[in-house]
Design a protein around this motif. Sequence first.
Motif, PDB file in Angstrom:
ATOM      1  N   SER A 288     -21.270  62.850  66.084  1.00  0.00           N
ATOM      2  CA  SER A 288     -21.501  64.035  67.124  1.00  0.00           C
ATOM      3  C   SER A 288     -22.551  64.924  66.552  1.00  0.00           C
ATOM      4  N   GLN A 289     -23.040  64.735  65.089  1.00  0.00           N
ATOM      5  CA  GLN A 289     -23.986  65.590  64.680  1.00  0.00           C
ATOM      6  C   GLN A 289     -25.314  64.456  64.341  1.00  0.00           C
ATOM      7  N   ASN A 290     -25.343  63.492  65.160  1.00  0.00           N
ATOM      8  CA  ASN A 290     -26.428  62.650  65.262  1.00  0.00           C
ATOM      9  C   ASN A 290     -26.445  61.793  63.801  1.00  0.00           C
ATOM     10  N   ARG A 291     -25.638  61.443  63.041  1.00  0.00           N
ATOM     11  CA  ARG A 291     -25.579  60.749  61.886  1.00  0.00           C
ATOM     12  C   ARG A 291     -24.896  59.558  61.976  1.00  0.00           C
ATOM     13  N   PHE A 292     -25.481  58.631  61.172  1.00  0.00           N
ATOM     14  CA  PHE A 292     -24.521  57.275  60.975  1.00  0.00           C
ATOM     15  C   PHE A 292     -23.605  57.582  59.705  1.00  0.00           C
ATOM     16  N   VAL A 293     -22.745  56.983  60.183  1.00  0.00           N
ATOM     17  CA  VAL A 293     -21.476  57.057  59.036  1.00  0.00           C
ATOM     18  C   VAL A 293     -21.303  55.993  58.442  1.00  0.00           C
ATOM     19  N   LEU A 294     -21.121  56.086  56.910  1.00  0.00           N
ATOM     20  CA  LEU A 294     -20.977  54.900  56.095  1.00  0.00           C
ATOM     21  C   LEU A 294     -19.745  55.011  55.049  1.00  0.00           C
ATOM     22  N   ASN A 295     -19.251  54.247  54.607  1.00  0.00           N
ATOM     23  CA  ASN A 295     -18.014  54.558  53.852  1.00  0.00           C
ATOM     24  C   ASN A 295     -18.312  53.862  52.471  1.00  0.00           C
ATOM     25  N   LYS A 296     -18.049  54.400  51.305  1.00  0.00           N
ATOM     26  CA  LYS A 296     -18.199  53.579  50.013  1.00  0.00           C
ATOM     27  C   LYS A 296     -17.332  52.925  49.874  1.00  0.00           C
ATOM     28  N   LYS A 297     -17.400  51.830  49.175  1.00  0.00           N
ATOM     29  CA  LYS A 297     -16.464  50.559  49.029  1.00  0.00           C
ATOM     30  C   LYS A 297     -15.439  50.891  47.867  1.00  0.00           C
ATOM     31  N   LYS A 298     -14.282  51.031  48.025  1.00  0.00           N
ATOM     32  CA  LYS A 298     -13.350  51.353  46.925  1.00  0.00           C
ATOM     33  C   LYS A 298     -12.709  49.956  46.473  1.00  0.00           C
ATOM     34  N   ALA A 299     -12.432  49.853  45.143  1.00  0.00           N
ATOM     35  CA  ALA A 299     -11.690  48.673  44.677  1.00  0.00           C
ATOM     36  C   ALA A 299     -10.270  48.834  45.137  1.00  0.00           C
ATOM     37  N   SER A 300      -9.627  47.620  45.148  1.00  0.00           N
ATOM     38  CA  SER A 300      -8.354  47.413  45.663  1.00  0.00           C
ATOM     39  C   SER A 300      -7.467  48.392  44.792  1.00  0.00           C
ATOM     40  N   THR A 301      -7.594  48.544  43.641  1.00  0.00           N
ATOM     41  CA  THR A 301      -6.619  49.555  42.891  1.00  0.00           C
ATOM     42  C   THR A 301      -7.006  50.868  42.974  1.00  0.00           C
ATOM     43  N   SER A 302      -7.859  51.361  43.818  1.00  0.00           N
ATOM     44  CA  SER A 302      -8.219  52.670  43.947  1.00  0.00           C
ATOM     45  C   SER A 302      -7.203  53.427  44.754  1.00  0.00           C
ATOM     46  N   LYS A 303      -6.978  54.708  44.396  1.00  0.00           N
ATOM     47  CA  LYS A 303      -6.013  55.472  45.287  1.00  0.00           C
ATOM     48  C   LYS A 303      -6.603  55.906  46.527  1.00  0.00           C
ATOM     49  N   LEU A 304      -7.757  55.965  46.568  1.00  0.00           N
ATOM     50  CA  LEU A 304      -8.518  56.555  47.887  1.00  0.00           C
ATOM     51  C   LEU A 304      -8.655  55.523  48.852  1.00  0.00           C
TER      52      LEU A 304
ATOM     53  N   LYS B 231     -16.625  59.207  52.990  1.00  0.00           N
ATOM     54  CA  LYS B 231     -17.515  59.059  53.945  1.00  0.00           C
ATOM     55  C   LYS B 231     -19.004  59.709  53.301  1.00  0.00           C
ATOM     56  N   VAL B 232     -20.281  58.826  53.676  1.00  0.00           N
ATOM     57  CA  VAL B 232     -21.465  59.157  53.474  1.00  0.00           C
ATOM     58  C   VAL B 232     -22.368  59.167  54.671  1.00  0.00           C
ATOM     59  N   TYR B 233     -23.248  59.810  54.810  1.00  0.00           N
ATOM     60  CA  TYR B 233     -23.902  60.191  56.135  1.00  0.00           C
ATOM     61  C   TYR B 233     -25.275  59.839  55.872  1.00  0.00           C
ATOM     62  N   ALA B 234     -25.939  59.054  56.967  1.00  0.00           N
ATOM     63  CA  ALA B 234     -27.352  58.974  56.767  1.00  0.00           C
ATOM     64  C   ALA B 234     -28.023  59.364  58.120  1.00  0.00           C
ATOM     65  N   SER B 235     -29.284  59.754  58.247  1.00  0.00           N
ATOM     66  CA  SER B 235     -30.045  60.532  59.218  1.00  0.00           C
ATOM     67  C   SER B 235     -30.573  59.276  60.068  1.00  0.00           C
ATOM     68  N   THR B 236     -30.716  58.224  59.465  1.00  0.00           N
ATOM     69  CA  THR B 236     -31.456  57.129  60.393  1.00  0.00           C
ATOM     70  C   THR B 236     -30.980  55.768  59.981  1.00  0.00           C
ATOM     71  N   LEU B 237     -31.093  54.875  60.846  1.00  0.00           N
ATOM     72  CA  LEU B 237     -30.923  53.476  60.490  1.00  0.00           C
ATOM     73  C   LEU B 237     -31.656  53.067  59.229  1.00  0.00           C
TER      74      LEU B 237
ATOM     75  N   ASP C 140     -24.897  47.511  48.284  1.00  0.00           N
ATOM     76  CA  ASP C 140     -23.496  46.629  48.101  1.00  0.00           C
ATOM     77  C   ASP C 140     -22.538  47.690  47.719  1.00  0.00           C
ATOM     78  N   GLN C 141     -22.631  48.933  47.901  1.00  0.00           N
ATOM     79  CA  GLN C 141     -21.696  49.891  47.614  1.00  0.00           C
ATOM     80  C   GLN C 141     -21.085  50.853  48.793  1.00  0.00           C
ATOM     81  N   TYR C 142     -21.531  50.162  50.152  1.00  0.00           N
ATOM     82  CA  TYR C 142     -21.152  50.993  51.217  1.00  0.00           C
ATOM     83  C   TYR C 142     -20.893  49.936  52.402  1.00  0.00           C
ATOM     84  N   LEU C 143     -20.270  50.316  53.290  1.00  0.00           N
ATOM     85  CA  LEU C 143     -19.776  49.575  54.748  1.00  0.00           C
ATOM     86  C   LEU C 143     -20.395  50.746  55.583  1.00  0.00           C
ATOM     87  N   ILE C 144     -20.772  49.999  56.893  1.00  0.00           N
ATOM     88  CA  ILE C 144     -21.175  50.975  57.919  1.00  0.00           C
ATOM     89  C   ILE C 144     -19.969  50.893  58.896  1.00  0.00           C
ATOM     90  N   ASN C 145     -20.063  52.026  59.648  1.00  0.00           N
ATOM     91  CA  ASN C 145     -19.116  52.041  60.764  1.00  0.00           C
ATOM     92  C   ASN C 145     -19.967  51.541  61.931  1.00  0.00           C
TER      93      ASN C 145
END
Length: 92
Positions: free
Chosen positions: A27-43, A51-57, A67-72
């Motif tokens: 809704s704020q015109n940003r692309f949403v990515l998520n930091k990859k987490k280890a399976s042992t991470s509590k988050l 969440k991390v935001y990118a203004s362009t593709l 290789d540290q992020y996944l895209i929504n």
Amino acid sequence: MSRIKKISAIGTRGKAKGREFIAKPDSQNRFVLNKKKASTSKLNTNMAASKVYASTLDEAYRLLETDQYLINLVCPLGTRALRELAKVSVHY
């Protein structure tokens, strides 16, 4: 100006099988990515703290290259998916 026109993936299982999932701005015109987490991470990968935001593709693609992020991605039915760079198609 963005060189990348679209980042997408095709669903592989269940109701999503064969459907195209596309990176769409929020809704704020940003692309949403998520930091990859280890399976042992509590988050969980999909928590707000991840969440991390990118203004362009192009910016989103540069984050995926680390290789540290996944895209929504979202399909026309509203189903969401998180994908890494190896699982998406980049369209110029």
